[in-house]
Design a protein around this motif. Structure first.
Motif, mmCIF file in Angstrom:
data_model
loop_
_atom_site.group_PDB
_atom_site.id
_atom_site.type_symbol
_atom_site.label_atom_id
_atom_site.label_comp_id
_atom_site.label_asym_id
_atom_site.label_seq_id
_atom_site.Cartn_x
_atom_site.Cartn_y
_atom_site.Cartn_z
ATOM 1 N N LEU A 15 0.843 -1.204 0.000
ATOM 2 C CA LEU A 15 0.000 0.000 0.000
ATOM 3 C C LEU A 15 0.870 1.242 0.000
ATOM 4 O O LEU A 15 1.825 1.345 0.776
ATOM 5 C CB LEU A 15 -0.909 0.005 1.237
ATOM 6 C CG LEU A 15 -1.798 1.234 1.421
ATOM 7 C CD1 LEU A 15 -2.800 1.371 0.280
ATOM 8 C CD2 LEU A 15 -2.525 1.154 2.762
ATOM 9 N N CYS A 17 0.397 5.593 -0.077
ATOM 10 C CA CYS A 17 -0.567 6.672 0.104
ATOM 11 C C CYS A 17 -0.899 7.303 -1.247
ATOM 12 O O CYS A 17 -0.005 7.593 -2.045
ATOM 13 C CB CYS A 17 0.016 7.719 1.048
ATOM 14 S SG CYS A 17 -1.098 9.109 1.329
ATOM 15 N N VAL A 18 -2.181 7.528 -1.486
ATOM 16 C CA VAL A 18 -2.609 8.121 -2.759
ATOM 17 C C VAL A 18 -2.284 9.612 -2.824
ATOM 18 O O VAL A 18 -2.298 10.197 -3.899
ATOM 19 C CB VAL A 18 -4.118 7.900 -3.015
ATOM 20 C CG1 VAL A 18 -4.441 6.429 -3.130
ATOM 21 C CG2 VAL A 18 -4.963 8.554 -1.937
ATOM 22 N N CYS A 51 -8.711 0.767 8.847
ATOM 23 C CA CYS A 51 -8.217 2.032 8.311
ATOM 24 C C CYS A 51 -6.719 2.132 8.497
ATOM 25 O O CYS A 51 -6.190 1.749 9.545
ATOM 26 C CB CYS A 51 -8.891 3.198 9.022
ATOM 27 S SG CYS A 51 -10.675 3.174 8.864
ATOM 28 N N CYS A 54 -1.890 7.406 6.992
ATOM 29 C CA CYS A 54 -0.548 7.683 6.476
ATOM 30 C C CYS A 54 0.297 8.373 7.553
ATOM 31 O O CYS A 54 -0.137 9.333 8.189
ATOM 32 C CB CYS A 54 -0.631 8.563 5.235
ATOM 33 S SG CYS A 54 0.985 9.007 4.563
ATOM 34 N N TYR A 59 -3.492 11.104 5.691
ATOM 35 C CA TYR A 59 -4.638 10.709 4.875
ATOM 36 C C TYR A 59 -5.119 9.334 5.350
ATOM 37 O O TYR A 59 -4.304 8.456 5.641
ATOM 38 C CB TYR A 59 -4.249 10.654 3.394
ATOM 39 C CG TYR A 59 -5.399 10.320 2.480
ATOM 40 C CD1 TYR A 59 -6.264 11.318 2.042
ATOM 41 C CD2 TYR A 59 -5.627 9.012 2.061
ATOM 42 C CE1 TYR A 59 -7.322 11.014 1.200
ATOM 43 C CE2 TYR A 59 -6.679 8.700 1.229
ATOM 44 C CZ TYR A 59 -7.536 9.707 0.797
ATOM 45 O OH TYR A 59 -8.586 9.403 -0.027
ATOM 46 N N HIS A 61 -6.919 5.828 4.649
ATOM 47 C CA HIS A 61 -7.317 4.851 3.635
ATOM 48 C C HIS A 61 -8.262 3.860 4.299
ATOM 49 O O HIS A 61 -7.880 3.185 5.257
ATOM 50 C CB HIS A 61 -6.085 4.129 3.082
ATOM 51 C CG HIS A 61 -5.109 5.036 2.408
ATOM 52 N ND1 HIS A 61 -4.264 5.876 3.101
ATOM 53 C CD2 HIS A 61 -4.848 5.228 1.095
ATOM 54 C CE1 HIS A 61 -3.529 6.550 2.241
ATOM 55 N NE2 HIS A 61 -3.855 6.169 1.013
ATOM 56 N N TRP A 62 -9.495 3.763 3.798
ATOM 57 C CA TRP A 62 -10.524 2.903 4.397
ATOM 58 C C TRP A 62 -10.638 1.610 3.613
ATOM 59 O O TRP A 62 -10.705 1.615 2.391
ATOM 60 C CB TRP A 62 -11.880 3.612 4.352
ATOM 61 C CG TRP A 62 -11.957 4.826 5.212
ATOM 62 C CD1 TRP A 62 -11.424 6.055 4.948
ATOM 63 C CD2 TRP A 62 -12.613 4.940 6.469
ATOM 64 N NE1 TRP A 62 -11.711 6.909 5.959
ATOM 65 C CE2 TRP A 62 -12.443 6.255 6.914
ATOM 66 C CE3 TRP A 62 -13.319 4.050 7.270
ATOM 67 C CZ2 TRP A 62 -12.968 6.706 8.127
ATOM 68 C CZ3 TRP A 62 -13.842 4.497 8.456
ATOM 69 C CH2 TRP A 62 -13.659 5.804 8.880
ATOM 70 N N PHE A 63 -10.714 0.473 4.351
ATOM 71 C CA PHE A 63 -10.841 -0.835 3.717
ATOM 72 C C PHE A 63 -11.841 -1.676 4.481
ATOM 73 O O PHE A 63 -12.009 -1.532 5.678
ATOM 74 C CB PHE A 63 -9.493 -1.580 3.701
ATOM 75 C CG PHE A 63 -8.463 -0.964 2.816
ATOM 76 C CD1 PHE A 63 -8.362 -1.328 1.500
ATOM 77 C CD2 PHE A 63 -7.585 -0.002 3.308
ATOM 78 C CE1 PHE A 63 -7.419 -0.777 0.664
ATOM 79 C CE2 PHE A 63 -6.625 0.565 2.492
ATOM 80 C CZ PHE A 63 -6.535 0.178 1.166
#
Length: 66
Positions: A15, A17-18, A51, A54, A59, A61-63
């Protein structure tokens, strides 16, 4: 709080970070609240999300990895 770590996704990829492309995250589990369940005071029955926050830019990130 735990130390940030790398996250391997179910597809085997790392993963990133976007937003900032960082690869270190804090892991948390947060409740997914819905209006209907809250109306009936059943928030405890809502599902949880995994979650990853970062370490650099915060930020989230939800999963749905439960």
């Amino acid at each position: 709080m735990n130390e940030p770590d790398q996250v391997i996704l179910p597809n085997g990829e790392l993963l990133h970070c976007v937003v900032c492309k960082n690869d270190r995250f804090y892991q948390n589990h947060w409740k997914l609240q819905t209006t209907g369940m809250t109306f009936f005071n059943l928030d405890w029955a809502n599902r949880d999300a995994t979650c990853f926050v970062c370490d650099t830019c915060s930020y989230i990130h939800w999963f749905n990895l439960l």
